[in-house]
Structure formats: C-alpha cells, structure tokens
Design a protein around this motif. Structure first.
Motif, PDB file in Angstrom:
ATOM      1  N   SER A   1       0.631  -1.360   0.165  1.00 59.63           N
ATOM      2  CA  SER A   1       0.209  -0.139  -0.153  1.00 59.63           C
ATOM      3  C   SER A   1       1.024   1.396  -0.099  1.00 59.63           C
ATOM      4  CB  SER A   1      -1.273   0.178   1.094  1.00 59.63           C
ATOM      5  OG  SER A   1      -0.028   0.167   2.439  1.00 59.63           O
ATOM      6  N   ARG A   2       0.134   1.969   0.057  1.00 57.38           N
ATOM      7  CA  ARG A   2       1.276   3.593  -0.426  1.00 57.38           C
ATOM      8  C   ARG A   2       0.459   4.735  -0.044  1.00 57.38           C
ATOM      9  NH1 ARG A   2       4.621   0.664  -0.988  1.00 57.38           N
ATOM     10  NH2 ARG A   2       6.214   1.163  -2.782  1.00 57.38           N
ATOM     11  N   ARG A   3       0.837   5.759   0.648  1.00 59.02           N
ATOM     12  CA  ARG A   3      -0.125   7.044   1.199  1.00 59.02           C
ATOM     13  C   ARG A   3       0.559   8.638   0.974  1.00 59.02           C
ATOM     14  NH1 ARG A   3      -0.689   6.882   7.743  1.00 59.02           N
ATOM     15  NH2 ARG A   3      -2.090   7.733   7.324  1.00 59.02           N
ATOM     16  N   GLY A   4      -0.304   8.277   0.190  1.00 56.09           N
ATOM     17  CA  GLY A   4       0.600  10.520  -0.425  1.00 56.09           C
ATOM     18  C   GLY A   4      -0.822  11.022   0.482  1.00 56.09           C
ATOM     19  N   CYS A   5       0.103  12.394   0.305  1.00 60.06           N
ATOM     20  CA  CYS A   5      -0.534  13.224   0.504  1.00 60.06           C
ATOM     21  C   CYS A   5      -0.295  15.332  -0.154  1.00 60.06           C
ATOM     22  CB  CYS A   5      -0.403  13.951   2.555  1.00 60.06           C
ATOM     23  SG  CYS A   5       1.299  15.096   2.260  1.00 60.06           S
ATOM     24  N   ASN A   6      -1.202  16.258  -0.212  1.00 58.01           N
ATOM     25  CA  ASN A   6      -1.061  17.606  -0.584  1.00 58.01           C
ATOM     26  C   ASN A   6      -2.336  18.438  -0.044  1.00 58.01           C
ATOM     27  OD1 ASN A   6      -0.016  18.763  -2.876  1.00 58.01           O
ATOM     28  ND2 ASN A   6      -0.116  17.279  -4.714  1.00 58.01           N
ATOM     29  N   TRP A   7      -2.088  19.251  -1.060  1.00 57.09           N
ATOM     30  CA  TRP A   7      -3.116  20.402  -0.261  1.00 57.09           C
ATOM     31  C   TRP A   7      -3.256  21.723  -1.601  1.00 57.09           C
ATOM     32  CZ3 TRP A   7      -1.633  25.449  -1.726  1.00 57.09           C
ATOM     33  CH2 TRP A   7      -0.028  26.178  -2.122  1.00 57.09           C
ATOM     34  N   GLY A   8      -4.502  22.259  -1.686  1.00 55.14           N
ATOM     35  CA  GLY A   8      -5.174  22.725  -2.646  1.00 55.14           C
ATOM     36  C   GLY A   8      -6.306  22.809  -2.463  1.00 55.14           C
ATOM     37  N   THR A   9      -7.068  23.761  -3.678  1.00 53.78           N
ATOM     38  CA  THR A   9      -8.451  23.827  -3.167  1.00 53.78           C
ATOM     39  C   THR A   9      -9.775  23.171  -3.992  1.00 53.78           C
ATOM     40  OG1 THR A   9      -8.025  25.905  -3.246  1.00 53.78           O
ATOM     41  CG2 THR A   9     -10.177  26.073  -3.854  1.00 53.78           C
ATOM     42  N   VAL A  10     -10.571  22.378  -3.225  1.00 51.54           N
ATOM     43  CA  VAL A  10     -11.555  21.503  -3.924  1.00 51.54           C
ATOM     44  C   VAL A  10     -12.254  21.946  -4.330  1.00 51.54           C
ATOM     45  CG1 VAL A  10     -13.237  19.471  -2.630  1.00 51.54           C
ATOM     46  CG2 VAL A  10     -10.416  19.248  -2.537  1.00 51.54           C
ATOM     47  N   LYS A  11     -12.988  21.828  -4.823  1.00 53.38           N
ATOM     48  CA  LYS A  11     -14.311  21.480  -5.028  1.00 53.38           C
ATOM     49  C   LYS A  11     -15.497  20.701  -5.792  1.00 53.38           C
ATOM     50  CE  LYS A  11     -14.517  24.997  -8.427  1.00 53.38           C
ATOM     51  NZ  LYS A  11     -14.611  26.415  -9.568  1.00 53.38           N
ATOM     52  N   VAL A  12     -16.492  20.595  -6.053  1.00 51.39           N
ATOM     53  CA  VAL A  12     -17.431  19.618  -6.024  1.00 51.39           C
ATOM     54  C   VAL A  12     -18.304  20.101  -7.199  1.00 51.39           C
ATOM     55  CG1 VAL A  12     -19.441  17.707  -5.402  1.00 51.39           C
ATOM     56  CG2 VAL A  12     -17.658  18.474  -3.470  1.00 51.39           C
ATOM     57  N   ALA A  13     -18.586  20.043  -8.378  1.00 57.36           N
ATOM     58  CA  ALA A  13     -19.373  20.319  -9.418  1.00 57.36           C
ATOM     59  C   ALA A  13     -19.596  18.983 -10.738  1.00 57.36           C
ATOM     60  CB  ALA A  13     -18.788  21.164  -9.686  1.00 57.36           C
ATOM     61  N   ASP A  14     -20.529  19.087 -11.186  1.00 55.65           N
ATOM     62  CA  ASP A  14     -20.546  17.869 -11.956  1.00 55.65           C
ATOM     63  C   ASP A  14     -19.893  16.941 -12.211  1.00 55.65           C
ATOM     64  OD1 ASP A  14     -20.870  20.439 -13.993  1.00 55.65           O
ATOM     65  OD2 ASP A  14     -19.028  20.426 -14.328  1.00 55.65           O
ATOM     66  N   ASN A  15     -20.699  16.232 -10.875  1.00 54.82           N
ATOM     67  CA  ASN A  15     -20.854  14.961  -9.687  1.00 54.82           C
ATOM     68  C   ASN A  15     -18.929  14.105 -11.046  1.00 54.82           C
ATOM     69  OD1 ASN A  15     -23.293  14.141 -10.039  1.00 54.82           O
ATOM     70  ND2 ASN A  15     -23.334  14.143 -12.763  1.00 54.82           N
ATOM     71  N   ALA A  16     -18.589  15.739  -9.750  1.00 48.49           N
ATOM     72  CA  ALA A  16     -16.734  15.292  -9.689  1.00 48.49           C
ATOM     73  C   ALA A  16     -16.746  16.395  -8.269  1.00 48.49           C
ATOM     74  CB  ALA A  16     -16.233  15.332 -11.331  1.00 48.49           C
TER      75      ALA A  16
ATOM     76  N   THR B   1     -12.885  18.041  -7.383  1.00 49.25           N
ATOM     77  CA  THR B   1     -11.438  18.430  -8.073  1.00 49.25           C
ATOM     78  C   THR B   1     -10.606  19.573  -6.860  1.00 49.25           C
ATOM     79  OG1 THR B   1     -13.294  18.450  -9.905  1.00 49.25           O
ATOM     80  CG2 THR B   1     -10.577  19.840  -9.994  1.00 49.25           C
ATOM     81  N   MET B   2      -9.338  18.796  -7.295  1.00 45.36           N
ATOM     82  CA  MET B   2      -8.534  19.390  -5.820  1.00 45.36           C
ATOM     83  C   MET B   2      -7.570  20.365  -7.039  1.00 45.36           C
ATOM     84  SD  MET B   2      -6.096  17.910  -3.728  1.00 45.36           S
ATOM     85  CE  MET B   2      -7.047  19.005  -2.168  1.00 45.36           C
ATOM     86  N   ALA B   3      -7.240  21.704  -7.326  1.00 48.15           N
ATOM     87  CA  ALA B   3      -6.754  21.935  -8.149  1.00 48.15           C
ATOM     88  C   ALA B   3      -6.044  22.945  -6.780  1.00 48.15           C
ATOM     89  CB  ALA B   3      -7.278  23.200  -9.014  1.00 48.15           C
ATOM     90  N   ASP B   4      -4.436  23.717  -7.406  1.00 47.18           N
ATOM     91  CA  ASP B   4      -3.414  24.586  -7.114  1.00 47.18           C
ATOM     92  C   ASP B   4      -3.998  25.963  -7.167  1.00 47.18           C
ATOM     93  OD1 ASP B   4      -1.726  24.488  -9.168  1.00 47.18           O
ATOM     94  OD2 ASP B   4      -0.007  23.020  -8.239  1.00 47.18           O
ATOM     95  N   ASP B   5      -3.175  26.971  -6.725  1.00 51.40           N
ATOM     96  CA  ASP B   5      -2.919  27.795  -7.800  1.00 51.40           C
ATOM     97  C   ASP B   5      -2.804  27.692  -9.622  1.00 51.40           C
ATOM     98  OD1 ASP B   5      -3.597  29.458  -5.729  1.00 51.40           O
ATOM     99  OD2 ASP B   5      -0.755  29.740  -5.714  1.00 51.40           O
TER     100      ASP B   5
END
Length: 321
Positions: free
Chosen positions: A2-17, A19-23
């Motif tokens: 197994s693998r674990r990972g992490c990141n940061w960004g802006t989360v949005k819920v739209a169009d049945n998905a 999405t996480m994005a950075d700048d």
C-alpha cells in the motif's frame, strides 16, 4: 503493498466530480461514482472508495478542511457542508431502477447495528433497510457485501447474523463496517406456512445458478432463511463457527471481553476474530501483524492486544478479559 500520500489545494464539487487544484493546475478529478460513503468530523472529511477489481486502486481519501476554508468562508461547519454536497450526489447513484429483480422481503427484523427494527428487502443488485419507525431507508450495493457470518451465543437464546461490508454504511453520525442482525433461537417458520421468495425455484436457478441456497418457499430457523437469501444475492462466503476452536471456560467459540470499554463477546472463527457488540469489529487473521497477551495478577485478568493492518495504516485493539 500500500502507499500513502498527501497534498494541498482547493477542493470543488461540481459536475458529479470532486476536483482538487492548486493556483495553476488541476491536480486530480475524482468521479463521485467511485465513492461508496462519506463521513465528516470537525476538521476532516473521509471518502471511502467503492469496491474495485483494479490491480492498483484508491481505497480511502481524507480531506482536512479547516475553518475558514476557500469556498466555505461563511460556513459554520465546512467539513459537514462538503460532506453533504458529496452525499447529495452519491445518494441518487443507486436508484430503484438499478436494484434489479426483487428476491425477498423480511419485515420487522431486529437489527442492533444500525439499531432498530427494519424491513429488509433483497434485490439482485442491492439490499435496502427501511426503519420501521422513522421510514428512513438505507441502501447497500450487493458488491459492497464481502462476507456473511452466523454466530450463536451459547446458552443466551439468540444468535447473530453479521454482514461484513467493504465500505461502511453511514446512518446519521454513526458509521457501520458490519451490519448485525439479532434472531431468537426459537424463531422458526413452520412447514405449513413457509416464507415465500419473490422468485420461484427455476427463476432463482436462472438468475443465481444451481448452487444458490435460497428456494421458492422455505421453512425452518429464520436466521438460516435470511442468511440463505443473503448468500444467494451476494454470492459471498457464509461462515459459521469453527468447531475446532472451543474455549474451555465457556464451552463455546466465544469469550466475554470488552473493547473500548464496551462489553461484548470475542468469537474465534476459522479465518477471523469477530467482536460483538459495539463496535462490531472483524479482524482477518491475515491482517494481524502481532498479538500480545498481558496479565494482571492483582486483578486476575488478561488483555489481548492485537495490531492489524488497515486501509489507513496500522491500528491497535485491546480486548479486556
């Protein structure tokens, strides 16, 4: 592996998905259809992924949602609001049209986890639990059922039927990894008035194969009938007690113990340890990393400490004797 990972960004819920994005760029898009359940705490949202046969698969995602957060500046509870927006998309994904053929219905079934009396309806592709008091209905997709267990309690007059889930069922603020049904041992359906399946024998064979244990009409112990229909629909193993494992102190395959200060029974099954009651906890022997017994002479008690692998890493469970 197994693998674990992490990141940061802006989360949005739209169009049945989700999405996480950075700048600058979108880092990933997660279709809501791949999410089995969502739960939220004061600072975090946990997404449990639906069962997948892929060789490499995502099993769980945790989103830390501090207050305030981008997109939730005026929200009093950002994690709860994000979880609600996801759940509103997940809930309709299994519509009545997707349930398939109705196989059987059981009314006023005692369920201890989640708690209440439920109407249990089994379809080819889904199982629904309708609370007979509130009318609330909970749906479990058939592929989410991983294993079934019948576990009697010696000299207690009742037995448990346990449905293990790949992804937990959320009911209100409670998250259930296992469904626990309770049946009196003397609850029997007589031959003269058998329980009727919604399908005849030939239809059952046509849809589920010759080895399906359910029949068009069935009599006998209610727990066995319910378990047979579940096994027919889910097509997963149904496990009883392993008769080779008997504790001399009880004469049965369970011993009274406690977990997280809650009293219950620990069952030693062929390939699993199963703790009932709250929280119902299933441990596959293959997931056990280590086990340790600690004794306390002054209290004449023993603790069993089990370290096991989980989706999130490793956890430790202490069963008190």
């Amino acid at each position: 592996m197994s693998r674990r990972g992490c990141n940061w960004g802006t989360v949005k819920v739209a169009d049945n998905a989700l999405t996480m994005a950075d700048d600058k760029d979108v880092m990933f898009t997660l279709p809501v259809s791949t999410v089995a359940s969502v739960s939220a705490t004061r600072t975090e949202v946990t997404l449990t992924m639906a069962k997948s046969s892929a060789a490499v698969k995502l099993t769980e995602m945790k989103l830390t949602v501090p207050k305030p957060s981008i997109g939730f500046e005026v929200s009093a509870d950002p994690p709860k609001e994000l979880a609600a927006s996801l759940e509103s998309l997940i809930a309709p994904s299994t519509s009545a049209a997707d349930f398939g053929t109705l196989v059987g219905v059981f009314d006023n079934v005692d369920v201890s986890q989640p708690s209440g009396k439920f109407k249990v309806s089994l379809y080819k592709n889904a199982v629904t639990l309708q609370d007979q008091k509130t009318g609330a209905t909970h749906t479990i997709a058939v592929p989410n059922i991983s294993r079934l267990f019948i576990v009697p309690l010696k000299d207690q007059g009742h037995s448990y039927f346990v449905v293990a889930l790949e992804a937990p069922l959320k009911v209100g603020s409670q998250v259930h990894n296992n469904l626990v049904f309770t049946f009196d041992d003397n609850l029997v359906i007589e031959e003269g008035e058998p329980w009727k399946c919604e399908l005849g024998d030939d239809e059952i064979k046509a849809q589920f194969g010759d080895k399906a244990p359910a029949k068009g009409s069935m009599a006998g112990a209610v727990i066995q009938i319910v378990a047979s229909v579940f096994k027919t629909v889910a097509g997963c193993p149904l496990t009883g007690l392993n008769n080779d494992v008997v504790f001399p102190s009880t004469g049965g395959s369970s011993i009274p113990t406690s977990l997280k200060s809650t009293q219950g029974n620990l069952f030693a099954l062929k390939n699993f340890l199963l703790f009932l009651h709250r929280p119902a906890t299933l441990i596959a022997y293959g997931d056990v990393q280590s086990g340790q017994v600690k004794g306390y002479a002054t209290m004449c008690t023993l603790d069993l400490i089990v370290k096991r692998k989980t989706r999130a890493g490793t956890d430790k469970l202490t069963f008190g004797g």
